[in-house]
Design an enzyme around this catalytic site. Structure first.
Site, PDB file in Angstrom:
ATOM      1  N   ASP A  44      40.799  51.018  34.752  1.00  0.00           N
ATOM      2  CA  ASP A  44      40.491  49.659  35.188  1.00  0.00           C
ATOM      3  C   ASP A  44      41.613  49.164  36.091  1.00  0.00           C
ATOM      4  O   ASP A  44      42.776  49.565  35.936  1.00  0.00           O
ATOM      5  CB  ASP A  44      40.347  48.707  33.993  1.00  0.00           C
ATOM      6  N   HIS A  68      40.012  40.792  31.375  1.00  0.00           N
ATOM      7  CA  HIS A  68      40.518  40.876  32.751  1.00  0.00           C
ATOM      8  C   HIS A  68      41.999  41.227  32.818  1.00  0.00           C
ATOM      9  O   HIS A  68      42.663  40.919  33.807  1.00  0.00           O
ATOM     10  CB  HIS A  68      40.236  39.580  33.522  1.00  0.00           C
ATOM     11  N   ASP A  89      40.787  45.876  29.062  1.00  0.00           N
ATOM     12  CA  ASP A  89      39.466  46.290  29.541  1.00  0.00           C
ATOM     13  C   ASP A  89      39.251  47.789  29.362  1.00  0.00           C
ATOM     14  O   ASP A  89      38.141  48.239  29.036  1.00  0.00           O
ATOM     15  CB  ASP A  89      39.296  45.921  31.018  1.00  0.00           C
TER      16      ASP A  89
END
Length: 319
Positions: free
Chosen positions: A119, A272, A277
């Site tokens: 991510d 976020h 994540d």
């Protein structure tokens, strides 16, 4: 506890522990190990740019340097010391024809493929003008040193801190690397997880239209080439496909947070943020493959090569 890259270069690191789990899916994942967290730091020592790992002992031997560091404060000069010999081997092994098809048909696929969930957090949505400010990854096989995370100094102001909570003062520090400094470290992490003579599948949620485009553009901007044995998998279409069979009254959105709620998963950290994540997506991705009864070969056939992604980016640019 160590990461080991044999032959020309070695990268050994004692690291502190992160927490998550992996489970077996069709003989693929294993629920018997606790991932480790690789936390990258850097600092200025004697007016030279150097890498420092806290609670770390590191030895690096490469084409441009041969520097050893001790526990707590040892330093390794930032150089592009990606193993030239290994890179050349990968380039020589660049396959002809459809890589995904040939790899999916391999009876020893599970011993060749490493699946890494990733991510990114960025300064904005524009894939060229904006910059990456955080990266995290986790090898779904688990084991020692399987998790990677670092903030990145983008060199530009962060104007969207309200989304991810990453502020300018958090990245504008001597100990936070720039992208051109982070890429060789990330490459070494991936290489340390790669199986001998194998391939790597990078998984990201909405990766095809976001994460992978950022990675490709940043590698290109920093004059690095993405290894030819990398494949990319976008878990968002998988989520949408799985949710089609869910009762319309409870059908969740295909966002990562919504999927986490649907599967009653506990998030470790704030939404976020890259590591939070990644840890959540690692669990969601496994459940999606179970729900859709997908094998490792099925996932390979749905993956993209770097060339596939570049072609799609060029097509979208013309549209």
């Amino acid at each position: 506890m160590c990461i080991s890259i044999s032959q020309v270069s070695r990268f050994r690191t004692n690291l502190f522990v992160g927490s998550s789990y992996c489970e077996r899916v069709h003989g693929w994942f294993k629920n018997n190990s606790t991932p480790k967290l690789l936390d990258i730091r850097s600092s200025s020592v004697n007016s030279k740019s150097r890498w420092v790992r806290r609670n770390v002992s590191t030895t690096t031997q490469g084409g441009r340097s041969n520097t050893k560091s001790s526990v707590l404060g040892g330093a390794v000069p930032v150089t592009r010391i990606v193993d030239a010999e290994s890179t050349a081997k990968i380039q020589q092994q660049q396959p002809f024809g459809n890589l995904q098809q040939r790899l999916a048909e391999n009876k020893d696929l599970s011993s060749l493929l490493t699946v890494i969930v990733s991510d990114l957090e960025t300064t904005g949505l524009h894939r060229v003008k904006e910059r990456i400010i955080e990266i995290a990854a986790q090898d779904l096989a688990g084991g020692e040193n399987s998790t990677f995370q670092s903030l990145i100094n983008p060199g530009v102001p962060i104007l969207n801190a309200s989304i991810h909570g990453i502020r300018n003062d958090m990245v504008c520090r001597p100990e936070v690397p720039r992208m051109e400094e982070m890429i060789p470290i990330f490459l070494r992490y991936v290489q340390s997880r790669q199986k001998p003579g194998g391939y790597v599948m990078i998984v990201a949620h909405n990766g095809k239209t976001f994460d992978f485009q950022f990675l490709i553009n940043e590698f290109n901007r920093c004059s690095y080439e993405i290894p030819h044995n990398w494949l990319f998998f976008d878990s968002l279409p998988l989520a949408r496909e799985s949710m089609k069979s869910v009762d319309a009254t409870v059908k969740p959105k295909a966002s990562l947070s919504a999927l986490g709620d649907y599967y009653n998963l506990t998030r470790d950290g704030d939404a976020h943020r890259a590591l939070s994540d990644v840890l959540l997506l690692s669990q969601v991705f496994q459940r999606l493959t179970i729900d859709l009864k997908l094998s490792l070969s099925d996932l390979v056939l749905r993956s993209y090569t770097t060339s596939d992604l570049i072609a799609a980016m060029a097509k979208n640019k013309k549209a």
